[in-house]
Design a protein around this motif. Structure first.
Motif, PDB file in Angstrom:
ATOM      1  N   UNK A 178       0.777  -1.443   0.099  1.00 37.70           N
ATOM      2  CA  UNK A 178       0.350  -0.105  -0.093  1.00 37.70           C
ATOM      3  C   UNK A 178       0.820   1.444  -0.001  1.00 37.70           C
ATOM      4  N   UNK A 179       1.708   0.848  -0.154  1.00 40.28           N
ATOM      5  CA  UNK A 179       2.555   2.452  -0.175  1.00 40.28           C
ATOM      6  C   UNK A 179       2.908   3.483  -1.367  1.00 40.28           C
ATOM      7  N   UNK A 180       1.858   2.373  -2.220  1.00 40.55           N
ATOM      8  CA  UNK A 180       1.449   2.616  -3.469  1.00 40.55           C
ATOM      9  C   UNK A 180       0.844   2.572  -4.264  1.00 40.55           C
ATOM     10  N   UNK A 181      -0.387   3.084  -5.344  1.00 43.05           N
ATOM     11  CA  UNK A 181      -1.590   2.481  -5.697  1.00 43.05           C
ATOM     12  C   UNK A 181      -1.005   2.452  -8.008  1.00 43.05           C
ATOM     13  N   UNK A 182      -0.016   2.305  -8.458  1.00 46.81           N
ATOM     14  CA  UNK A 182       0.810   2.851  -9.539  1.00 46.81           C
ATOM     15  C   UNK A 182       0.640   1.497  -9.858  1.00 46.81           C
ATOM     16  N   UNK A 183      -0.018   1.059 -11.022  1.00 48.54           N
ATOM     17  CA  UNK A 183       0.094  -0.404 -12.143  1.00 48.54           C
ATOM     18  C   UNK A 183       1.782  -0.075 -12.941  1.00 48.54           C
ATOM     19  N   UNK A 184       0.967  -1.865 -12.760  1.00 49.86           N
ATOM     20  CA  UNK A 184       2.891  -2.007 -13.018  1.00 49.86           C
ATOM     21  C   UNK A 184       2.976  -2.999 -13.765  1.00 49.86           C
ATOM     22  N   UNK A 185       3.668  -3.061 -15.069  1.00 49.42           N
ATOM     23  CA  UNK A 185       3.724  -4.139 -16.036  1.00 49.42           C
ATOM     24  C   UNK A 185       4.962  -4.880 -16.185  1.00 49.42           C
ATOM     25  N   UNK A 186       4.581  -6.327 -16.812  1.00 41.85           N
ATOM     26  CA  UNK A 186       5.999  -6.802 -17.118  1.00 41.85           C
ATOM     27  C   UNK A 186       5.908  -7.055 -18.265  1.00 41.85           C
ATOM     28  N   UNK A 187       6.567  -6.276 -19.636  1.00 37.99           N
ATOM     29  CA  UNK A 187       7.039  -7.130 -20.875  1.00 37.99           C
ATOM     30  C   UNK A 187       7.162  -8.114 -21.308  1.00 37.99           C
ATOM     31  N   UNK A 188       6.534  -8.852 -21.622  1.00 34.57           N
ATOM     32  CA  UNK A 188       7.101 -10.159 -21.228  1.00 34.57           C
ATOM     33  C   UNK A 188       7.678 -11.458 -23.202  1.00 34.57           C
ATOM     34  N   UNK A 189       7.777 -10.230 -23.911  1.00 30.21           N
ATOM     35  CA  UNK A 189       7.882 -10.454 -25.277  1.00 30.21           C
ATOM     36  C   UNK A 189       9.057 -11.239 -25.288  1.00 30.21           C
TER      37      UNK A 189
END
Length: 202
Positions: free
Chosen positions: A135-146
């Motif tokens: 809960x320290x942030x609520x920013x989206x996190x993505x992984x590019x699995x190309x």
């Protein structure tokens, strides 16, 4: 210390990209980095990254600037002294420690994206994933699995869930994708921003 090469403008969104300081052994890795930077730049965005000029890091920064975007590089003094800093960034922040570097990168980002990379990339990815879980942030996190680069990692995460050390909701905090443009679009929208109208390069 902060240096700026051009007047600061207000970007449509800001994406922190974690990726390798090496190019990797497949030319497709470089192509992916260029695609990511180009999308950010042509949609009026800002790249936040580790400030390096080598490997995928340098490629994503150059592609962002070539496409009209702004680039914020954040690098520790020790790496500047090794001549790894990209002095062509829109902003280059030189900080004392790795902890300060990562905190500033997180503060300046609306979303996070991991491209192929090594242990530094993994460490940064897991840190912002953990921060979101806590809960320290609520920013989206993505992984590019190309190219299936993260298949092994995601398989291991599945094993961790199966063995009871993680829950499904924790894995759902990360968005996995294989196409750079689609994943970036999703992350920016999840962050509550609309990518700017695409600017066609001459």
């Amino acid at each position: 210390m902060t240096t700026m090469t051009t007047p600061q403008t207000s970007p449509a969104f800001s994406v922190c990209v974690y990726c390798g300081s090496k190019p990797g052994n497949k030319p497709e890795f470089a192509q992916i980095a260029v695609q990511v930077g180009t999308w950010i730049g042509t949609h009026g965005g800002q790249l936040v990254y580790g400030g390096g000029r080598n490997g995928l890091m340098g490629l994503v920064a150059e592609a962002t600037m070539a496409a009209g975007g702004t680039v914020v590089g954040i690098i520790p003094t020790a790496l500047v002294e090794k001549e790894w800093a990209h002095h062509g960034c829109t902003e280059l922040h030189v900080v004392d420690t790795m902890h300060e570097r990562k905190r500033l990168m997180a503060d300046k980002a609306d979303a996070f994206l991991a491209l192929p990379g090594g242990i530094g990339t993994f460490e940064e990815l897991f840190e912002v994933w953990t921060w979101r879980q806590l809960g320290y942030h609520d920013k989206p996190v993505g992984i590019l699995n190309s190219l299936g680069y993260y298949d092994g990692l995601m398989g291991f995460i599945g094993q961790v869930v199966q063995d009871g050390f993680m829950a499904d909701w924790q894995t759902e905090l990360v968005t996995l994708g294989t196409e750079p443009e689609a994943l970036l679009q999703a992350l920016v929208q999840k962050a509550g921003f609309s990518p700017g109208a695409k600017v066609e390069l001459l």
